[in-house]
Write an enzyme that holds these catalytic residues in place. Structure first.
Site, PDB file in Angstrom:
ATOM      1  N   ALA A 187       0.805  -1.217   0.000  1.00  0.00           N
ATOM      2  CA  ALA A 187       0.000   0.000   0.000  1.00  0.00           C
ATOM      3  C   ALA A 187       0.841   1.270   0.000  1.00  0.00           C
ATOM      4  O   ALA A 187       0.299   2.357  -0.198  1.00  0.00           O
ATOM      5  CB  ALA A 187      -0.939   0.010   1.212  1.00  0.00           C
ATOM      6  N   ASP A 230       0.450   6.521   8.571  1.00  0.00           N
ATOM      7  CA  ASP A 230       1.052   5.200   8.386  1.00  0.00           C
ATOM      8  C   ASP A 230       1.125   4.444   9.713  1.00  0.00           C
ATOM      9  O   ASP A 230       2.078   3.725   9.976  1.00  0.00           O
ATOM     10  CB  ASP A 230       2.454   5.314   7.763  1.00  0.00           C
ATOM     11  CG  ASP A 230       3.034   3.959   7.364  1.00  0.00           C
ATOM     12  OD1 ASP A 230       2.259   3.077   6.965  1.00  0.00           O
ATOM     13  OD2 ASP A 230       4.262   3.782   7.459  1.00  0.00           O
ATOM     14  N   CYS A 242      16.974   0.678  -0.626  1.00  0.00           N
ATOM     15  CA  CYS A 242      18.219  -0.068  -0.447  1.00  0.00           C
ATOM     16  C   CYS A 242      19.418   0.839  -0.193  1.00  0.00           C
ATOM     17  O   CYS A 242      20.287   0.522   0.631  1.00  0.00           O
ATOM     18  CB  CYS A 242      18.506  -0.936  -1.671  1.00  0.00           C
ATOM     19  SG  CYS A 242      17.318  -2.251  -1.945  1.00  0.00           S
ATOM     20  N   HIS A 243      19.481   1.961  -0.928  1.00  0.00           N
ATOM     21  CA  HIS A 243      20.702   2.768  -0.903  1.00  0.00           C
ATOM     22  C   HIS A 243      20.626   3.960   0.036  1.00  0.00           C
ATOM     23  O   HIS A 243      21.609   4.705   0.142  1.00  0.00           O
ATOM     24  CB  HIS A 243      21.055   3.218  -2.315  1.00  0.00           C
ATOM     25  CG  HIS A 243      21.465   2.092  -3.209  1.00  0.00           C
ATOM     26  ND1 HIS A 243      22.720   1.512  -3.156  1.00  0.00           N
ATOM     27  CD2 HIS A 243      20.770   1.405  -4.160  1.00  0.00           C
ATOM     28  CE1 HIS A 243      22.793   0.538  -4.044  1.00  0.00           C
ATOM     29  NE2 HIS A 243      21.621   0.438  -4.667  1.00  0.00           N
TER      30      HIS A 243
END
Length: 716
Positions: free
Chosen positions: A197, A320, A623-624
């Site tokens: 989502a 969230d 990831c980075h």
């Protein structure tokens, strides 16, 4: 008589030899079914995510205890260097450890020796490799191992051989759904949800399948779809009354990506449901209403999937604030009477105790800093919100942020102490709708949440964690131990009076469950957020944990990078401990003190391309790292020479040259996007905040805090 005695002796020797060979042969003597998963007293196996149906994560074993834990030593370790993320909960049955790591690569390991018995790689679809959370766990039932795959598949393997028994697709190929959470199994049914989502149009659901055949049995949608299409059931029809606008155009969210608890007494499955999509409630539900069944605990009939009751922790959520954190069932004494309860600590900062039969709220209190709500009104069961926290009149700085006061890292409940042990976090969130208007805003890949993008680094001072011992009866803190950084591992508790937890600084720690005193620690050579487990083999108690730094910590920039586990050179490993263990841990590189970005002075930066590259980079941030400051397994691109070469960078990003090492391909990135990324990374490598930028950041932070206070007091 002598012959008879000799025959008995030979028989005993053969039985003992066969038992010793069971793990090596991959055979199972114990049937894992409802009876086994409902048995709190037998600690020999750890056969499910929370050990048993109750999800208490409490083991009755006490061979390792507060008096002798100092003797705990390494029995063996197993390097797992061919996977990138080991933030997962293994299971252990009859001396074999099963774990799903990386992209749901399942390993079976001999618990005595650490020998790999078999491995199964489901070969995840490349596009879904971008959801870099990794598999968080698996399940065991009737001689089979079950787990989900990031690309939406659910499969069952023969536990003896690792051969595929069946496989089903639980999502629609090409959609934004993916699976990282562990399935649960009960009554011969396996249930699985999904995530997604936060990445696009997604309407959440859970699905159950026959555990033996993979045949679909029932599906329950969490939020309503387009009313013009009709509703799947009465629950969805009622839920639609709590929504407004055209929510279905955005999917609406409500994914069940982690927590599910089966209750054999009532034959119910409790779902912990997720956030809205988009996060910004003003866009998806402009007329208000509770947005059921977002951020809720929902009870369903386990056989039919029919709705029974719900309790919503955050009505019409907009931060969230998932309720997908673990839900623990227990019987505890409240006001002198035993109560059958469900205990839940979702992201929003409150600890809830619910009646399992009715879903009625028994109590709710804050377990950390919470500024979005004053309290939970016990008369209504609803939070008393602070004015302005919903950022409807401009930006808001709130505690907690989207990471929550408690995230997926599981807590544990000890019936011995009556305490819940929670890996808690304290970290603010910044929310800004930045002029987005209902009816005009459109969800796009670059604007899924309906919020102003966040592109800055996250400093080391932004968050902290602790191990919290909480009394669910009095709803009060008993003790709290600070833990390193802003990510702490899940916990287990034992009858030996211990709480075990892996930490971000690379230590595996045992703590006295009563006093909170640290009794033992072991340097694992790398940090972890994975929860441990304990079990017995041949009468010996073992404790196992996975260590490796990857997953969500990678995106937190300097906040995660402070631990020094940046880059692929750090190990991913399984460690197993036993009393008087003498094994030596293979050496690993020391933590990296600091990443030194490459200056590349000959590279001329184009500010226009930097701005474009900043937005392209949102596809890389998981990831980075935020602002290109890597915090985990993936390399820091500011320090990598690869982005200096357009062709080499293109071969990896577009062409998938490093897919075997966990780097997904981005075929949709154009050559211009690659060039823009190069310029953005060079700008980040040279970036040093000016004095006035630092002053602006500090005073902006203080103004938001003051504004929230004034709004709460009714002065604005």
């Amino acid at each position: 008589m002598k012959r008879t005695g000799l025959a008995v002796l030979v028989r005993r020797v053969l039985i003992a030899a066969a038992a010793a060979l069971l793990p090596v042969l991959g055979a199972q003597a114990t049937t894992i079914d409802n009876a086994a998963l409902g048995n709190e007293a037998d600690g020999a196996n750890w056969a499910a995510w929370g050990r048993t149906f109750s999800e208490q994560r409490f083991s009755p074993l006490d061979q390792i205890n507060t008096q002798n834990v100092s003797r705990l030593g390494l029995a063996w370790s197993l390097e797992l260097d061919d996977v990138w993320n080991v933030s997962s909960q293994p299971v252990a049955v009859d001396g074999v450890i099963y774990t799903a790591v990386g992209y749901s690569v399942v390993h079976a390991v001999d618990a005595r020796t650490g020998q790999l018995l078999w491995k199964y790689d489901p070969k995840v679809e490349s596009r879904k490799m971008r959801y870099a959370w990794g598999s968080r766990g698996l399940a065991f039932w009737n001689g089979k191992v079950y787990t989900g795959v990031q690309d939406g598949r659910l499969f069952a393997l023969d536990a003896k051989t690792g051969k595929l028994v069946w496989e089903v697709m639980t999502t629609t190929p090409g959609d934004n759904r993916y699976i990282t959470g562990a399935p649960r199994i009960f009554n011969g049914k396996v249930i699985i949800g999904h995530g997604g989502a936060d990445f696009g149009h997604v309407r959440g659901y859970v699905t159950t399948y026959d555990a033996e055949t993979g045949k679909e049995l029932w599906r329950w949608w969490v939020v309503p779809g387009n009313p013009a299409d009709g509703f799947e059931n009465k629950a969805m029809e009622e839920a639609a009354k709590t929504w407004s606008g055209e929510w279905w155009k955005y999917g609406a969210g409500g994914t069940v990506w982690n927590a599910m608890t089966y209750d054999p007494e009532y034959n119910r499955i409790y779902l912990g449901t997720g956030n809205g999509s988009p996060w910004n409630a003003q866009l998806r539900n402009p007329g208000g209403g509770d947005s059921l069944y977002l951020c809720s605990v929902v009870a369903l009939d386990a056989d039919t999937g029919e709705y029974v009751w719900h309790y919503q922790t955050t009505p019409n959520e907009t931060w969230d604030f998932n309720s997908t954190m673990d839900m623990v069932s227990a019987t505890i004494e409240i006001e002198g009477k035993p109560r059958k309860v469900l205990m839940h600590a979702p992201k929003n900062g409150f600890f809830y105790v619910l009646d399992r039969e009715t879903g009625k709220l028994i109590s709710a209190e804050k377990i950390g800093k919470v500024t979005w709500a004053e309290k939970v009104d016990m008369a209504t069961g609803r939070p008393v919100e602070v004015r302005g926290a919903r950022y409807e009149n401009g930006p808001a700085l709130t505690w907690p942020g989207s990471g929550g006061t408690h995230n997926w890292h599981p807590m544990a409940f000890s019936p011995d102490t009556g305490l819940v042990y929670i890996p808690a976090r304290e970290m603010a969130g910044f929310y800004d709708g930045e002029g987005r208007k209902p009816g005009k805003w459109q969800m796009t890949p670059g604007d899924v949440m309906g919020l102003k993008g966040f592109f800055d680094d996250i400093p080391t001072s932004a968050g902290s964690t602790s191990l919290l011992a909480w009394n669910p009866v009095t709803q009060k803190e008993v003790w709290r131990n600070p833990t390193p950084g802003a990510t702490a591992g899940g916990v287990i508790a034992t009858h030996g009076g211990l709480v075990f937890q892996g930490l971000a600084d690379g230590r595996f720690v045992a703590t006295d469950a009563v006093t909170g005193k640290e009794l033992w620690s072991y340097p694992m050579g790398v940090g972890t957020q994975a929860p441990p487990l304990t079990y017995t083999v041949d009468g010996k108690q073992y404790v196992t944990i996975l260590a490796g730094w990857g997953g969500a910590p990678s995106l937190l920039g300097s906040l995660s990078a402070q631990h020094g586990w940046v880059g692929r050179q750090y190990p991913r490993r399984m460690l197993t401990f036993v009393l008087d263990g003498q094994a030596a841990l293979p050496p690993s590189p020391p933590p990296l003190a600091k990443v030194e970005p490459l200056e590349a002075p000959d590279f001329k930066i184009d500010p226009v391309l930097v701005e474009k590259g900043k937005h392209v980079y949102t596809g890389c941030v998981i990831c980075h790292g935020s602002a290109a400051v890597a915090g985990g397994y993936a390399p820091d691109l500011r320090a990598s020479p690869v982005p200096l070469s357009h062709d080499a960078f293109k071969a990896i990003v577009q062409g998938g040259a490093l897919e075997s090492r966990g780097m997904p391909r981005f075929e949709e990135f154009t050559d211009e996007d690659i060039t823009a990324l190069q310029h953005y990374l060079r700008e980040r490598a040279r970036y040093k905040p000016t004095f006035w930028e630092q002053v602006k950041q500090v005073f902006g932070f203080l103004w938001l805090m003051l504004k929230m206070k004034l709004l709460a007091m009714g002065w604005l």
